[in-house]
Design an enzyme around this catalytic site. Sequence first.
Site, PDB file in Angstrom:
ATOM      1  N   LYS A 124       1.016  -1.207   0.003  1.00 53.82           N
ATOM      2  CA  LYS A 124      -0.094  -0.100   0.023  1.00 53.82           C
ATOM      3  C   LYS A 124       0.887   1.234   0.000  1.00 53.82           C
ATOM      4  O   LYS A 124       1.639   1.413   1.038  1.00 53.82           O
ATOM      5  CB  LYS A 124      -0.789  -0.178   1.138  1.00 53.82           C
ATOM      6  N   GLY A 129      -8.078   9.314   9.588  1.00 52.79           N
ATOM      7  CA  GLY A 129      -8.282   9.232  11.182  1.00 52.79           C
ATOM      8  C   GLY A 129      -9.565  10.483  11.586  1.00 52.79           C
ATOM      9  O   GLY A 129      -9.698  10.547  12.771  1.00 52.79           O
ATOM     10  N   ALA A 172      -9.695   5.783   4.356  1.00 54.77           N
ATOM     11  CA  ALA A 172      -9.698   6.976   5.289  1.00 54.77           C
ATOM     12  C   ALA A 172     -10.827   7.705   5.548  1.00 54.77           C
ATOM     13  O   ALA A 172     -11.677   7.989   4.430  1.00 54.77           O
ATOM     14  CB  ALA A 172      -8.293   7.860   4.941  1.00 54.77           C
ATOM     15  N   GLY A 173     -11.166   8.276   6.529  1.00 56.51           N
ATOM     16  CA  GLY A 173     -12.333   8.881   7.002  1.00 56.51           C
ATOM     17  C   GLY A 173     -13.629   8.309   7.358  1.00 56.51           C
ATOM     18  O   GLY A 173     -14.549   8.743   7.777  1.00 56.51           O
ATOM     19  N   ASN A 221      -9.580   1.291   9.922  1.00 51.98           N
ATOM     20  CA  ASN A 221      -8.619   1.006  11.141  1.00 51.98           C
ATOM     21  C   ASN A 221      -9.092   1.926  12.562  1.00 51.98           C
ATOM     22  O   ASN A 221      -9.669   1.059  13.350  1.00 51.98           O
ATOM     23  CB  ASN A 221      -7.331   1.332  10.481  1.00 51.98           C
ATOM     24  N   THR A 222      -9.047   3.136  12.253  1.00 47.40           N
ATOM     25  CA  THR A 222      -9.210   3.793  13.732  1.00 47.40           C
ATOM     26  C   THR A 222     -10.450   3.441  14.051  1.00 47.40           C
ATOM     27  O   THR A 222     -10.624   3.389  15.445  1.00 47.40           O
ATOM     28  CB  THR A 222      -9.100   5.589  13.057  1.00 47.40           C
TER      29      THR A 222
END
Lengths: 262, 383
Positions: A96, A157, A183-184, A205-206
């Site tokens: 990635k 994040g 993301a987001g 992830n987050t």
Amino acid sequence: MVFTIADKTFSSRLFSGTGKFADPSLMTDAILASGTELVTMAMKRVDLNKSDDDILSPLVKAGVHLLPNTSGACTAEEAVFAARLAREALGTHWVKLEIHPDPKYLMPDPIETLKAAEQLVKEGFVVLPYVHADPVLCKRLELVGCQAVMPLGAPIGSNKGLKTRDFLEIIIEQANVPVIVDAGIGAPSHAAEAMELGADAVLVNTAIAVSAQPVVMAKAFKQAVEAGRMAYEAGLAATSVHANASSPLTAFLDEIESVSVD
Amino acid sequence: MTGSEASFAQHLSGYHWDDIKLSFGAKTAADVERALSRSANQTRLDLNDFMALISPAAEPYLEQMAQRSLQLTQQRFGKTIQLYVPLYLSNLCSNICTYCGFSMHNAIRRKTLDMVELDAEIAAIKQLGFDHILLVTGESERKVGMEYFRQAVPKIRENFSHVSMEVQPLSTQEYQELKDMGVDSILVYQETYSRQTYAEHHLKGKKNDFDWRLATPERLGQVGMNKVGIGALIGLDDWRVDCFMVAAHLQYLEKRFWQTRYSISFPRLRPCTGGLEPKSVMTDRQLVQLICAYRMFNPELELSLSTRESAAFRDHALPLGITSMSAYSRTQPGGYAEAEPALEQFSISDERHPKYVAQAIVERGYQPVWTDWQPAYGRSAIE
Ligand code: SF4
């Protein structure tokens, strides 16, 4: 529902990460609960001098594929270096590609990313670049041989959801390679939305890692991704764009026509 | 020179110490509430909000601030804490600073690690499990200057993923050389942003050049140093004004050098040889307030807590905004391989072995992170 990137077939459209978890066993449990088959891990977190990898081994045992990322790299040169390191250390030619010279918002650098992607593809890597939701850039990356593109939904994040929705739609419409929204995504509903739009997969992830109950949250994401995909495949009902006006603007035509007939 | 290119010294002259001090008293509950709600709405806070959050008016809101700070920190950094350890290369110093044990006028035994001793020290630290290191030197340009670093840094580079350094202010060229040798981050604390107080405490040596020190982060930004640490020594003057200046400095630097990461630490004056009574005492409660305020002001900022603070305080404060911690610090050169307490810069408070610090972190529901960098990042030529 399976889909393919390069030579790998995935039955789960939820990709996950290894960062930010309170401890490795919780991470493993959450990843297993999510059904994820591909997890990213930052090369900067891998201590190459140590062999006791409490993050890697349970995942490998569980049959999850690793997707090393180049997070921390600020230039194409650094990212290429990290990818080569990953290939050697983890025995995978998947990467990635993440290049963010801006440590505050972690915005991906489009120019360095394209440069690095070109180089890595030449070296035989399967390259999945993390990019801004820029349709032209995504096409350019596809042209140099990237096997998927990973546009962001919102700042990394931030958990803000699909702030780039309009551009994601264009990217998805034009892509010949899988589009993974990265993301987001902060809530299962955001993941479902991305899937409904036609994204091939999402990376979360987050939102899982820092949830009060990561395992439960992982399951919630799993189901949301499945529901979203199912809805996309079934075909969402069109939203009505025309209001039925009480006095239609074209009714006079009928009147004129009936007059002229008389 | 355009406005955006003005130095921070020029900005600083626009701030009047006494006016700022007074403004803290004028902050009201409404100002604090506005800052809190802006933060809750994910709006970026400005310096005015930051001022409200560290003012006495915010004290009743400490719990709310802590909750928000915890949220923001987890969102950005996850439930992780980076661990690092300081390595004191020398306690030689050619300055007189009233608050420091290494000060030239203190009759302590002086020592600079030779390369054999450095090897022993590196080996002892590796044994403890650390992979991120902070090199600390006194300020003795003649004996512990570039010549010395050219020998020492490459040795250290080979053994650690991330190398930080606390070193006397150097020239742009010298920073470039350090960066090329493998230093990832440099920390330079201004000590105090009050020119007058600064002069009262820096009695002799090159360190009494306030402006040379103040412009250090700018020189670091110019060479593209990966990470820059700033901060004030809490207690030399009114801590609120100093910490406000740190925030202003940070904001200035972030705009100009947008590719650099920043970290802040908040050393409180500690007892040392030739001890100094702090002029402004910061309570534990106020330290927590400050940590939360920095986090809310800047969600990306790395905040570091040293072993100056007690084990109990560190364990409880860690979820409230902290991202990195040192452990088991020995503040005397050679202290890991062979302890000689007589040489130390200040006495530390948290004496626990890194194993126990890591355990305490786990008990709080966090993951201790030992490695978080690739040594090749930031180097100009990668093979
Ligand atoms: S604070 Fe630094 S410059 Fe001052 S006496 Fe201590 S070591 Fe020397």
